[in-house]
Design an enzyme around this catalytic site. Structure first.
Site, short mmCIF file in Angstrom:
data_model
loop_
_atom_site.label_atom_id
_atom_site.label_comp_id
_atom_site.label_asym_id
_atom_site.label_seq_id
_atom_site.Cartn_x
_atom_site.Cartn_y
_atom_site.Cartn_z
N GLU A 147 -11.79 2.72 6.61
CA GLU A 147 -10.65 2.91 7.51
C GLU A 147 -10.59 4.41 7.81
OE1 GLU A 147 -6.22 1.17 7.57
OE2 GLU A 147 -6.42 2.93 6.31
N GLU A 153 0.82 -1.21 0.00
CA GLU A 153 0.00 0.00 0.00
C GLU A 153 0.86 1.26 0.00
OE1 GLU A 153 -3.48 2.17 2.71
OE2 GLU A 153 -2.18 0.65 3.61
#
Length: 251
Positions: free
Chosen positions: A234, A137
């Site tokens: 998130e 990521e």
């Protein structure tokens, strides 16, 4: 409507960790993820997932949590043995929990040696766990200063260089906004190599609603494009988690 996932490290924190799984199921989420589950007995998590019929979408590697631990070391020269050891532990946890994705964190590093180290460690990881989906990521340097994988183009280059079916990108819209300033344009360039999406409002990292970025329109776009993975919340709830869940209904 996308399949929505609740990040239990960020959401339902008003409750003990195990109770968050049931809270996510009751709220209408399709799955859960947790950044670092390693301080909780794995069987206890498995039991709660089974009770509420909730799949585990993702966990992070390496095991240490955010309370002073390093943010990974897959790209840190000289720590290859540590990466190998902790990847093995994280992989055991992922398999026990049935986690779809295992996110490998690169850590703080820079330069050609760091890139070579990351490539070497990822090649070992994809070979060791061919049946496990692995993700990397891009994370913006404001949130994690010095983090090696801080550019989306670099993330795509690494995925394409490794060229393994079990390694893909993890696309976080908040980080995309911070890194490129163009969430939709970045998504267009990264969607082919993306396996997992995370969302938060791009200004305050709060609920992914219609404020600065029109998330309902983005969710419609994901549906139209045939994205079949999870979309994970998130984010930092502005009030209680339950008070801010209207975005799921809008999706």
């Amino acid at each position: 409507m996308p399949k929505f996932c609740a990040n239990l490290t960020w959401l339902f924190t008003e409750r003990p960790f195990i109770e968050r799984i049931g809270a996510a199921a009751e709220a209408g989420f399709d799955a859960v993820e947790v950044l670092f589950p390693y301080d909780t007995n794995a069987q206890e998590i498995v039991n709660a997932l089974s009770l509420h019929q909730m799949p585990m979408a993702l966990i992070n590697c390496p095991p240490p949590n955010y309370t002073g631990g390093d943010q990974g070391w897959a790209a840190v020269p000289g720590l290859e043995a540590r990466f190998e050891r902790d990847f093995a532990r994280a992989l055991r946890y992922a398999r026990t929990l049935g986690a779809k994705h295992l996110h490998i964190m690169s850590g703080v590093a820079e330069g050609a040696d760091a890139k070579a180290t990351l490539l070497r460690n990822l090649r070992c990881a994809v070979a060791e766990a061919p049946d496990q989906s692995l993700t990397i990521e891009p994370i913006n340097s404001e949130t994690m200063p010095g983090y090696f994988l801080s550019e989306f183009d670099l993330g795509r280059e690494i995925v394409e260089t490794i060229a393994a079916p079990n390694l893909r990108l993890q696309f976080d819209t908040f980080h995309a906004a911070k890194i490129t300033g163009d969430v939709l344009g970045t998504w267009a360039r990264m969607r082919e190599v993306t396996a997992h999406v995370q969302v938060a409002q791009i200004t305050d990292r709060g609920e992914p609603d219609r404020q600065a970025f029109d998330y309902p329109a983005f969710f419609d776009q994901l549906d139209a494009e045939g994205y079949s993975g999870w979309v994970s919340g998130e984010y930092k709830p502005r009030r209680t988690t339950e008070e801010g869940l209207g975005w799921i209904m809008q999706g």
